[in-house]
Structures are given as structure tokens and as C-alpha cells.
Design an enzyme around this catalytic site. Sequence first.
Site, PDB file in Angstrom:
ATOM      1  N   LYS A   1       0.817  -1.216   0.000  1.00 45.91           N
ATOM      2  CA  LYS A   1       0.000   0.000   0.000  1.00 45.91           C
ATOM      3  C   LYS A   1       0.852   1.268   0.000  1.00 45.91           C
ATOM      4  CE  LYS A   1      -4.086  -1.978   2.232  1.00 45.91           C
ATOM      5  NZ  LYS A   1      -4.971  -1.955   3.431  1.00 45.91           N
ATOM      6  N   ARG A   2       2.042   1.179   0.567  1.00 47.06           N
ATOM      7  CA  ARG A   2       2.878   2.385   0.627  1.00 47.06           C
ATOM      8  C   ARG A   2       3.312   2.846  -0.765  1.00 47.06           C
ATOM      9  NH1 ARG A   2       6.338  -1.702   2.151  1.00 47.06           N
ATOM     10  NH2 ARG A   2       8.232  -1.966   0.897  1.00 47.06           N
TER      11      ARG A   2
END
Length: 467
Positions: free
Chosen positions: A243-244
Site C-alpha cells: 500500500k505504501r
Amino acid sequence: MNSQVHHSGKIVTRFAPSPTGFLHIGGARTALFNALFAKRFGGEFKLRIEDTDRARYSEEAVSAILDGLSWLGLSWDGEPVSQHARAERHVEAVDALVAMGAAFRCYCTAEELETLREQAFKEGRAFRSPWRDGGDAPDLPYTIRFRAPESDVVVNDAVQGEVRWTAKEFDDLVLLRNDGSPTYNLAVVVDDHDMGVTHVIRGDDHLVNAGRQTQIYQALGWDAPQFAHIPLIHGPDGKKLSKRHGALGVEAYRDLGYLPEGLRNYLLRLGWAHGDKELFTDAEMAELFDLDGLGKAPARLDLDKMAHINAFHMKRADDERLCALLWDRIGAREDLRTDDTAKVWVFRAMPVLKDRASTLAELEDQVYFLVRPRPFELSGKAGKALKGDALDRLSRLRVVLSETEDWSEDALGETLQRFAEREEVGFGKVGQPLRAALTGGAPAPDMSFVLAVLGRDEVLARLDDVI
């Protein structure tokens, strides 16, 4: 290795996602590779929903996966197969394994399992159940486990080459839980066999599962498919995609304005190569894709390259289709013009504007000067461009334009040039205030093109707004 001729007869591939969330971009790539491989060799591409984990099952996730595949343009053959619906068939296969002595009932409690696993770990081997050689405890709950063979396991992978595991690396795998439900590796083997799957193309996080599944295939006397385990996609920093790194789901890239054919092309190049070729039409993808072009190194997500590839497909896209996609994005906005006149302007400008945008989102910016409502709020550079003697000059230009009969782009360009010469100023002294009046400072192509697209009436009206 010539991986294409491993099996005789019709090639069958499959995509088998778990319905626990959106269609991940890594899953989309796996689906694409399977679809292309089947298409190239006249085979079938099937879809199976691996929904045996009912605690995490979600109808919304199934819909998201189907919608994502459909948007991406990946169509599957036949109806999607539900793994959960095939539980009886899985149990039937386990019963056959028990009957032939390849599986057994294990009555170990959770506490006993923990102790036995710790002991096995200390001895540098995988867990072996004390019940593997017989015994019965009819009043106790049990699982059914696979009796791990005492021989090495070898998989000839189309990407990874020969992969070998020693016997001690595999434990006595649970096939049926104590509630009678089948486990992943057992269900996958049975389903792939029954669906006639000949090639399994998937992420290399499943490589150890290929070893386990090969043992089950051999015990059942079935031919294993050709495995092809592709490295997972990494983020720009070289770490596993998470997700980063930003958008992970296919629908996020759709919302960002990528075309499905652009994303297909980009995903194709994310782990597969055909020389130095970057840009592929769908016909070329279907003609050229093979397993030999798959790389062993993890591919890195590169949004700049994704935009570059999408820009190629934007240029090739049909103008009417792009207009329709554009109105889908902006049609509900109350701050923009979406009337028929604005649609005519956008369609008229599309052949030029699509060359200036790499995504639909950028195309929205490019058409903004056409669909923003009048009068414009002029600030910043646009406001400064109308200071001093600019308005007087625009008034004189308005007279010239109102008397201009040839409203073609070339003729308008000559008209503007002659006007600047008559005014004895550089073209910027004419072009900049005209751009401010006609676009409000929004991105736009050459002024002669803007004039031709808008037409005389709209141009004069926009000039009147500021003069």
C-alpha cells in the site's frame, strides 16, 4: 526448454483468485499472462474463484474481481468455477488417497502438534504425524493428512528451471480439516485436474505449493500441469509491492484514467520481454506471448513508463470512444459545460488533444478550456496578460475576426500573423491575451486551432466577455 509443447492437445490455463478484496494489479498480470498464453495456442482460459475460506469470503470481492477482469478486457471461457461448491469432489479425492494409503486420520491435539513441531524443528526436518503409520481413536476429532513421501520432489518450472526439495522439507499436510472442509493445496490439485488445466502460470510465492501439489498429483496418479512461477511485482524502491507504493487495485488505475489496453500493454512488459519492444497492440500481444519470455528477476512498478505506454494507446484510440469515456468522467459535474455544443467542440478537438495527454485524467485538463462555463475568472498569468494595451488590441482583433470568412485553422493562423505585423508587435503580444480571453489560462493548443474548434460565434462571445 521449449515450454510450449509440454502437453499435447488443447492448452488450458486458469486464473484462480481468492475473493477477499479488489483485483490486485499482480493478479491482473497473472490473469493476462494466462489469457494470452491460451489465446496464442488456441486453447481455453478459465476462471476459478478459490472461495474455500468462508470466513474471509465476500460477494463484493467476487464482483470486484469480475468487474476488474471485464474492464481489463480479459474474457474467460465458460462460467466461473466456485471451489467451495466442489467440496464433495474434494472429499472424494481424499477418500481415494486414504484407501490407497497415501493419506490417514490424525488425532493430534493442538497442544500435541505444537510439541511435535518444535521437536521436528530442532531436528531440522518437517513435521511427521505419529498417526501416519496407522491407529484409530474413533471418539476423538481428527484431520486427514497426506502422508509425505520419503523421496525428493522435483518440479521443472518454465521460469525457474529445475526446482528440487528434499523429503524432509515437506510435512504431513492437512487435506481435510476436522470440520471436513478441504484445504487449499488439495482443492487446487483436484480442481486443476478436473478442469483439464495444462499450464499453471502464477506468482512465485506459490513455488513451494507446486512441490506440495506435485506430491498429491503423483499419489493420485495424475499428470501434473506445466508450472510457470513468475516473480512478484516490486515497488519502485525494489521492495515487495504494498500500500505504501500507492494504487494496488485495477479499479484504481481505471479511475486514474488509464485505458484498459494501456494497462494490458504495461502489465505485459512487467516481467515479460520480446527483445527491446515496449509498445504492443492486442494482436501483437496474442501473437508473440510465450513462456520463454518470462524473466526470473522481479519487475518494478514504474508509473512514468506506465504513462508513456498509455499515451501510445491514447493516440491510437478511437475519438468517439475517448469522448464517451471523457463524458463518463465529467458528465455529472455541475461546474462544467456538458451540453451538445460543448460535446461538438470536444469531438472536433479530440484528434489533437489526445496526443497531448497520457491518461484520461490529463485529457480532462486538455478539454477544460472547451467545457469551462463563461465568463471565466481571470487570475494569475491570464489576468496579467490582459493588462495595459492588451484589451485595446483584442478589440481591434475582434473586428478583424468578425470580418474573417475563411475560418479554417490555416487561414486563421495567417490572419493572426498578419494582425501582429500590422500592430507592429511580436506574436506573443497578440497570442497571450487572446489565449487568456479564450481559455482563461487553461492548457490549450495553438490559438489558430482553438479559434477553428470554437467557431466564430463562441470566439467573439468570449472576447466580448473581457473587452
